[in-house]
Design a protein around this motif. Structure first.
Motif, PDB file in Angstrom:
ATOM      1  N   TYR A  16       0.855  -1.193   0.000  1.00  0.00           N
ATOM      2  CA  TYR A  16       0.000   0.000   0.000  1.00  0.00           C
ATOM      3  C   TYR A  16       0.887   1.237   0.000  1.00  0.00           C
ATOM      4  CZ  TYR A  16      -3.849   3.074   1.457  1.00  0.00           C
ATOM      5  OH  TYR A  16      -4.785   4.074   1.537  1.00  0.00           O
ATOM      6  N   VAL A  17       0.669   2.144  -0.932  1.00  0.00           N
ATOM      7  CA  VAL A  17       1.591   3.260  -1.182  1.00  0.00           C
ATOM      8  C   VAL A  17       1.891   4.109   0.052  1.00  0.00           C
ATOM      9  CG1 VAL A  17       1.840   5.431  -2.453  1.00  0.00           C
ATOM     10  CG2 VAL A  17       1.198   3.346  -3.657  1.00  0.00           C
ATOM     11  N   PRO A  18       0.896   4.551   0.825  1.00  0.00           N
ATOM     12  CA  PRO A  18       1.235   5.349   2.024  1.00  0.00           C
ATOM     13  C   PRO A  18       2.120   4.607   3.016  1.00  0.00           C
ATOM     14  CG  PRO A  18      -1.076   5.628   1.467  1.00  0.00           C
ATOM     15  CD  PRO A  18      -0.561   4.525   0.597  1.00  0.00           C
ATOM     16  N   ILE A 202      -6.312   2.369   7.391  1.00  0.00           N
ATOM     17  CA  ILE A 202      -7.363   1.701   6.623  1.00  0.00           C
ATOM     18  C   ILE A 202      -7.023   0.224   6.408  1.00  0.00           C
ATOM     19  CG2 ILE A 202      -6.582   1.940   4.225  1.00  0.00           C
ATOM     20  CD1 ILE A 202     -10.049   2.827   5.641  1.00  0.00           C
ATOM     21  N   ILE A 203      -5.761  -0.143   6.573  1.00  0.00           N
ATOM     22  CA  ILE A 203      -5.365  -1.547   6.379  1.00  0.00           C
ATOM     23  C   ILE A 203      -6.061  -2.459   7.384  1.00  0.00           C
ATOM     24  CG2 ILE A 203      -3.427  -3.164   6.412  1.00  0.00           C
ATOM     25  CD1 ILE A 203      -1.669  -0.903   5.340  1.00  0.00           C
ATOM     26  N   PRO A 204      -5.912  -2.236   8.718  1.00  0.00           N
ATOM     27  CA  PRO A 204      -6.654  -3.090   9.650  1.00  0.00           C
ATOM     28  C   PRO A 204      -8.165  -2.929   9.507  1.00  0.00           C
ATOM     29  CG  PRO A 204      -5.615  -1.272  10.824  1.00  0.00           C
ATOM     30  CD  PRO A 204      -5.045  -1.277   9.438  1.00  0.00           C
ATOM     31  N   SER A 205      -8.627  -1.744   9.105  1.00  0.00           N
ATOM     32  CA  SER A 205     -10.058  -1.543   8.920  1.00  0.00           C
ATOM     33  C   SER A 205     -10.615  -2.479   7.842  1.00  0.00           C
ATOM     34  CB  SER A 205     -10.333  -0.088   8.547  1.00  0.00           C
ATOM     35  OG  SER A 205     -11.698   0.103   8.252  1.00  0.00           O
ATOM     36  N   ILE A 235      -9.517   2.035  -2.843  1.00  0.00           N
ATOM     37  CA  ILE A 235      -8.659   2.498  -1.757  1.00  0.00           C
ATOM     38  C   ILE A 235      -7.197   2.200  -2.059  1.00  0.00           C
ATOM     39  CG2 ILE A 235      -8.026   2.017   0.657  1.00  0.00           C
ATOM     40  CD1 ILE A 235     -11.027   1.737   1.213  1.00  0.00           C
ATOM     41  N   TYR A 236      -6.937   1.075  -2.685  1.00  0.00           N
ATOM     42  CA  TYR A 236      -5.558   0.688  -2.991  1.00  0.00           C
ATOM     43  C   TYR A 236      -4.948   1.592  -4.058  1.00  0.00           C
ATOM     44  CZ  TYR A 236      -1.546  -2.241  -4.134  1.00  0.00           C
ATOM     45  OH  TYR A 236      -0.266  -2.700  -4.347  1.00  0.00           O
ATOM     46  N   VAL A 237      -5.715   1.908  -5.092  1.00  0.00           N
ATOM     47  CA  VAL A 237      -5.166   2.697  -6.206  1.00  0.00           C
ATOM     48  C   VAL A 237      -5.289   4.209  -5.977  1.00  0.00           C
ATOM     49  CG1 VAL A 237      -5.655   0.853  -7.841  1.00  0.00           C
ATOM     50  CG2 VAL A 237      -7.324   2.691  -7.540  1.00  0.00           C
ATOM     51  N   VAL A 257     -13.706   8.264  -1.248  1.00  0.00           N
ATOM     52  CA  VAL A 257     -13.559   6.807  -1.242  1.00  0.00           C
ATOM     53  C   VAL A 257     -13.599   6.268   0.192  1.00  0.00           C
ATOM     54  CG1 VAL A 257     -12.011   4.904  -1.797  1.00  0.00           C
ATOM     55  CG2 VAL A 257     -12.280   6.786  -3.408  1.00  0.00           C
ATOM     56  N   LEU A 258     -12.910   6.944   1.106  1.00  0.00           N
ATOM     57  CA  LEU A 258     -12.923   6.514   2.504  1.00  0.00           C
ATOM     58  C   LEU A 258     -14.325   6.611   3.102  1.00  0.00           C
ATOM     59  CD1 LEU A 258      -9.632   8.210   3.763  1.00  0.00           C
ATOM     60  CD2 LEU A 258     -10.004   5.765   3.418  1.00  0.00           C
ATOM     61  N   ALA A 259     -15.045   7.685   2.762  1.00  0.00           N
ATOM     62  CA  ALA A 259     -16.407   7.844   3.269  1.00  0.00           C
ATOM     63  C   ALA A 259     -17.327   6.745   2.730  1.00  0.00           C
ATOM     64  CB  ALA A 259     -16.949   9.221   2.899  1.00  0.00           C
ATOM     65  N   LEU A 260     -17.140   6.367   1.474  1.00  0.00           N
ATOM     66  CA  LEU A 260     -17.944   5.284   0.891  1.00  0.00           C
ATOM     67  C   LEU A 260     -17.687   3.972   1.615  1.00  0.00           C
ATOM     68  CD1 LEU A 260     -17.652   6.033  -2.940  1.00  0.00           C
ATOM     69  CD2 LEU A 260     -19.665   6.316  -1.483  1.00  0.00           C
ATOM     70  N   LEU A 261     -16.429   3.696   1.947  1.00  0.00           N
ATOM     71  CA  LEU A 261     -16.131   2.489   2.717  1.00  0.00           C
ATOM     72  C   LEU A 261     -16.790   2.554   4.095  1.00  0.00           C
ATOM     73  CD1 LEU A 261     -14.653  -0.208   3.130  1.00  0.00           C
ATOM     74  CD2 LEU A 261     -12.678   1.099   3.940  1.00  0.00           C
TER      75      LEU A 261
END
Length: 298
Positions: A16-18, A202-205, A235-237, A257-261
Motif C-alpha cells: 500500500y503506497v502510504p 485503513i489496512i486493519p479496517s 482504496i488501494y489505487v 472513497v474513505l467515506a464510501l467504505l
C-alpha cells in the motif's frame, strides 16, 4: 485456501503506497499508531478491555487518533476501556512530569498552536484527506464556506455515529471487529488533520471488515462482496492516482472513497446486528466458531 487468501492480503497491505512510500521510505511514524491501535483491537476482541484501554493511552502521542475514538467508546459504554485509558494517561502524565520540566510543556503547546496556524493557511492541504482539508481544497483555504461546511460535517458526523454506537454497542465478539473497522475508517474522515500517511489505518479496517464478512452469511451475498472488493481496489489505487487528480481538479477523491467504505461498513454492521438478533430469538448460527456461538447465546 483461506491461508493463501490472508497471505495475499498481507502482501497487498505491505505494498500500500502510504505505508511503503510515506512510512517505510519516508520515515513517517504513523506505523507507531498502526501498531498501537491493532494491539488495542486485538486485546478488546480477546475480552481484555482494561489492557486495551492502557494500550489506547499510548495513542496520546498523536491526539487526532483519539478525536473520534474516545466519544464513541463513551457512548457505547465501554467503561473498562475508558478506565484503562484513564489509568494509562495518569501513568504517562506522572512519568512525563518526572522527566520533562513544566516549561517544555508550554513550548510544546506553542508548537502545536503554530502548526495549527500553518495547516489553517493551506499548508499541504492536498496531502490531507480529512473533511476540513476536503472543503478547504474545494472552496479555498481562506473561504468561510469551507470552515462552516467542515465544522458542520464534523458535528453532524459525530452525532450520527454516536447514535449508531449508542444503539448498537458492540457487546458481541462478532460485532467488535466490524465496529472497530468502522471507527478506524471514520476517524480518518471525521477529523481536523489526517495526512495521507495516516491512511495506513485503513489496512486493519479493511481486514477487520473482510473477516466479519467471512464469518457470517454476508460473504455469500454476491453483490455485497463485489461492492466490498470494488471499494478495496479504489482504496488501494487512490493514493497512486489522487495526487495528480487532486492537483488537476482541486478535489480530494480519497476522502470520498474513505467515506464510501465507512458507509458500507455501517450498512454491514446493521445487517450483522439484525443477524445476531434473529439468532438470539431463534437458534445459534452454526457458521460461527464454537467460542463465539457460545458467547452469542450466553
Amino acid at each position: 485456501t483461506e491461508q493463501g487468501q490472508w497471505s495475499i492480503c498481507l502482501l497487498v497491505a505491505l505494498s500500500y503506497v502510504p505505508l511503503l512510500i510515506e512510512c517505510f521510505f519516508g520515515g513517517q511514524i504513523s506505523t507507531i499508531g498502526l501498531l498501537i491501535l491493532t494491539g488495542v483491537i486485538y486485546l478488546h476482541c480477546n475480552s481484555k478491555p482494561l489492557s486495551a484501554g492502557f494500550a489506547l493511552a499510548l495513542c496520546s502521542y498523536k491526539p487526532t487518533l483519539l478525536l473520534l475514538a474516545l466519544p464513541m467508546l463513551l457512548v457505547s459504554k465501554e467503561w473498562r476501556i475508558l478506565l484503562g485509558f484513564t489509568l494509562g494517561m495518569l501513568m504517562l502524565t506522572v512519568a512525563s512530569c518526572l522527566v520533562i520540566s513544566p516549561s517544555q510543556y508550554v513550548d510544546y503547546l506553542r508548537f502545536l498552536a503554530g502548526y495549527s496556524e500553518e495547516t489553517g493557511t493551506g499548508f499541504r492541504t492536498r496531502k490531507n484527506v480529512d473533511v476540513i482539508a476536503f472543503y478547504r481544497l474545494t472552496f479555498g483555504t481562506q473561504s468561510v464556506s469551507a470552515e462552516v461546511l467542515g465544522l458542520s460535517t464534523l458535528v453532524i458526523g459525530f452525532i450520527s455515529l454516536g447514535r449508531v454506537y449508542y444503539k448498537r454497542a458492540p457487546t458481541s465478539l462478532l460485532a467488535r471487529p466490524l465496529a472497530w473497522g468502522c471507527l478506524l475508517t471514520w476517524s480518518l474522515v471525521l477529523n481536523v488533520y489526517t495526512p495521507v500517511y495516516d491512511t495506513i489505518l485503513i489496512i486493519p479496517s479493511v481486514l477487520l471488515t473482510y473477516d466479519a464478512l467471512c464469518r457470517t452469511s454476508m460473504n455469500q451475498h454476491r453483490t455485497t462482496m463485489q461492492v466490498f472488493k470494488l471499494l478495496v481496489v479504489l482504496i488501494y489505487v487512490a493514493p497512486m492516482l489522487c495526487p495528480t487528480l487532486t492537483r488537476w481538479s482541486g478535489f480530494q477523491f480519497m476522502t470520498v472513497v474513505l467515506a464510501l467504505l465507512g458507509v458500507f461498513q455501517l450498512t454491514a454492521w446493521k445487517r450483522l446486528a439484525a443477524h445476531s438478533a434473529c439468532n438470539a430469538s431463534a437458534k445459534p448460527d452454526i457458521s460461527l466458531e464454537p467460542a463465539e456461538t457460545l458467547a452469542e447465546v450466553s
